[in-house]
Design an enzyme around this catalytic site. Structure first.
Site, short mmCIF file in Angstrom:
data_model
loop_
_atom_site.label_atom_id
_atom_site.label_comp_id
_atom_site.label_asym_id
_atom_site.label_seq_id
_atom_site.Cartn_x
_atom_site.Cartn_y
_atom_site.Cartn_z
N TYR A 1 -2.21 -0.29 10.63
CA TYR A 1 -2.19 -0.73 9.23
C TYR A 1 -0.85 -0.36 8.58
O TYR A 1 -0.18 -1.20 7.98
CB TYR A 1 -3.35 -0.08 8.49
CG TYR A 1 -3.47 -0.42 7.02
CD1 TYR A 1 -3.82 -1.70 6.61
CD2 TYR A 1 -3.26 0.55 6.05
CE1 TYR A 1 -3.95 -2.00 5.25
CE2 TYR A 1 -3.40 0.26 4.70
CZ TYR A 1 -3.74 -1.02 4.30
OH TYR A 1 -3.87 -1.31 2.96
N SER B 1 0.86 -1.18 0.00
CA SER B 1 0.00 0.00 0.00
C SER B 1 0.89 1.22 0.00
O SER B 1 2.06 1.15 0.42
CB SER B 1 -0.85 0.00 1.28
OG SER B 1 -1.54 1.23 1.41
N1 LIG Z 1 -8.59 -0.86 -1.65
C1 LIG Z 1 -7.65 -0.02 -1.27
O1 LIG Z 1 -7.86 1.20 -1.18
C2 LIG Z 1 -6.28 -0.56 -0.95
C3 LIG Z 1 -5.21 0.34 -0.96
C4 LIG Z 1 -3.93 -0.12 -0.67
C5 LIG Z 1 -3.73 -1.47 -0.42
N2 LIG Z 1 -4.79 -2.32 -0.42
C6 LIG Z 1 -4.51 -3.73 -0.09
O2 LIG Z 1 -5.15 -4.56 -1.04
C7 LIG Z 1 -5.35 -5.85 -0.47
C8 LIG Z 1 -6.74 -6.34 -0.82
O3 LIG Z 1 -7.68 -5.49 -0.23
P1 LIG Z 1 -8.98 -4.96 -0.99
O4 LIG Z 1 -8.83 -3.49 -1.12
O5 LIG Z 1 -9.24 -5.75 -2.19
O6 LIG Z 1 -10.09 -5.17 0.14
P2 LIG Z 1 -11.24 -6.27 0.29
O7 LIG Z 1 -12.21 -6.15 -0.82
O8 LIG Z 1 -11.72 -6.12 1.69
O9 LIG Z 1 -10.47 -7.64 0.12
C9 LIG Z 1 -9.68 -8.18 1.15
C10 LIG Z 1 -9.65 -9.67 0.95
O10 LIG Z 1 -8.79 -10.22 1.96
C11 LIG Z 1 -9.50 -11.26 2.56
N3 LIG Z 1 -9.02 -11.55 3.90
C12 LIG Z 1 -8.96 -10.76 4.99
N4 LIG Z 1 -8.46 -11.44 6.03
C13 LIG Z 1 -8.23 -12.70 5.60
C14 LIG Z 1 -7.73 -13.88 6.19
N5 LIG Z 1 -7.40 -13.93 7.49
N6 LIG Z 1 -7.61 -14.99 5.42
C15 LIG Z 1 -7.95 -14.98 4.12
N7 LIG Z 1 -8.46 -13.90 3.50
C16 LIG Z 1 -8.59 -12.77 4.24
C17 LIG Z 1 -10.95 -10.85 2.54
O11 LIG Z 1 -11.77 -11.98 2.76
P3 LIG Z 1 -13.32 -11.89 3.24
O12 LIG Z 1 -14.14 -11.67 2.00
O13 LIG Z 1 -13.55 -13.23 3.85
O14 LIG Z 1 -13.41 -10.76 4.20
C18 LIG Z 1 -11.02 -10.30 1.13
O15 LIG Z 1 -11.13 -11.33 0.20
C19 LIG Z 1 -5.08 -5.71 1.03
O16 LIG Z 1 -3.82 -6.24 1.34
C20 LIG Z 1 -5.08 -4.20 1.22
O17 LIG Z 1 -4.27 -3.80 2.32
C21 LIG Z 1 -6.05 -1.90 -0.68
#
Ligand SMILES: NC(=O)c1ccc[n+]([C@@H]2O[C@H](COP(=O)([O-])OP(=O)(O)OC[C@H]3O[C@@H](n4cnc5c(N)ncnc54)[C@H](OP(=O)(O)O)[C@@H]3O)[C@@H](O)[C@H]2O)c1
Length: 282
Positions: A156, A143
């Protein structure tokens, strides 16, 4: 499966960047082992894959990345069933908000378990497979918060800073083995991380928290923040997977670039005032 079929393994594929990346990689010709912690949430991925015409390219498996004892068995089974692992996308993660003063140690540890130690454990399990192949891409979904400290997101940010440091070292250690470690650093993208998966520290929510008012203003600001379409992050990851010589870091999103520029160009005193004002905690 054809002999030349490339295999990708992704964590956290039930929504957001993980889901979109699973579909993009499948569209790019990969056989994708898309893992998630709750298989009852697989319908969004199934439907997206169906729409893209790649449902047959997905192998959806159960993995809670914090179930550390299950990780070696899952990785072994993938390597056995598919013969190799070309790309690992460490994506699963969540963000917990709250002023540092209000965060419980157990909550900070929980952030690190998912956002740091799980990535470490899965990578360690995959490394022997890639070492044997003398090839492989390990793509960490980090991130911009792994490069720039964000107020109210200290837990975070610190988990992502840890991931950045570990990955930078690992990149150098594994380069001569043909393994490429890459960090993807998105800004704000519209996924469930901002809604269904958004977490706030328990003490931060208490009426008697000394940071209650500022925390509420921050939450309002975060709600209004522009969030871009996460498909571009998935496409970037798919491009990195196909690049035999990827860079260490890829920043993505206008806000991510802006934050890094401001941090690099402004003197710290000006920068900290600007950030506190922008996130409404001054
Ligand atoms: N979106 C942003 O603005 C942003 C920005 C920078 C970085 N990121 C990074 O992108 C990555 C993905 O996030 P996202 O934005 O796509 O959010 P998201 O839609 O909430 O997706 C997160 C995913 O991680 C899964 N997860 C969480 N804890 C878990 C665990 N213990 N075991 C297995 N799966 C788990 C969630 O599963 P469930 O469906 O079961 O909850 C979901 O599938 C993360 O690492 C986040 O830090 C996101």
């Amino acid at each position: 499966m054809t002999v030349s079929q490339k295999i990708a393994l992704i964590t956290g594929s039930s929504s957001g960047i993980g889901l979109l990346t699973a579909v993009e990689l499948a569209r790019g010709g990969y056989r994708v082992v898309a893992t998630m912690r709750d298989l009852s949430r697989r319908s969004r991925l199934d439907e997206a894959a169906e729409r893209a015409g790649v449902a047959g390219k997905l192998d959806i498996r159960l993995l809670d990345v914090t179930e550390f004892d299950a990780i070696p068995g899952l990785v072994e089974a993938v390597a056995r069933d598919h013969g190799r692992i070309d790309v690992l996308v460490n994506n699963a993660g969540f963000a917990m908000a709250g002023f540092a003063e209000d965060m419980r140690l157990a909550e900070i540890r929980q952030q690190f378990e998912t956002n740091f130690f799980a990535h470490v454990a899965i990578t360690k399990a995959v490394l022997p497979v890639m070492r044997r192949q003398r090839a492989g891409h390990i793509i960490m979904v980090s991130s911009i918060s792994g490069r720039v400290g964000q107020p109210v997101l200290s837990s975070y940010c610190s988990s992502k800073f840890a991931l950045e440091g570990w990955s930078e070292a690992l990149r150098i250690e594994t380069f001569s083995l043909g393994i490429r470690v890459v960090l993807v650093e998105p800004g704000a993208f519209g996924t469930d991380i901002w809604q269904r998966n958004a977490k706030v520290g328990e003490d931060a929510l208490r009426d008697d928290s000394p940071n209650r008012q500022r925390g509420a203003r921050f939450a309002e600001m975060a709600k209004k923040l522009h969030k871009a379409d996460a498909i571009v992050v998935a496409r970037l990851i798919a491009r990195i997977a196909d690049d035999p010589n990827p860079k260490l870091r890829y920043r993505i999103g206008f806000d991510a670039h802006l934050q890094r520029w401001l941090r690099a160009l402004l003197p710290w005193r000006a920068y900290e005032k600007l950030v506190a004002k922008a996130v409404k905690i001054d």
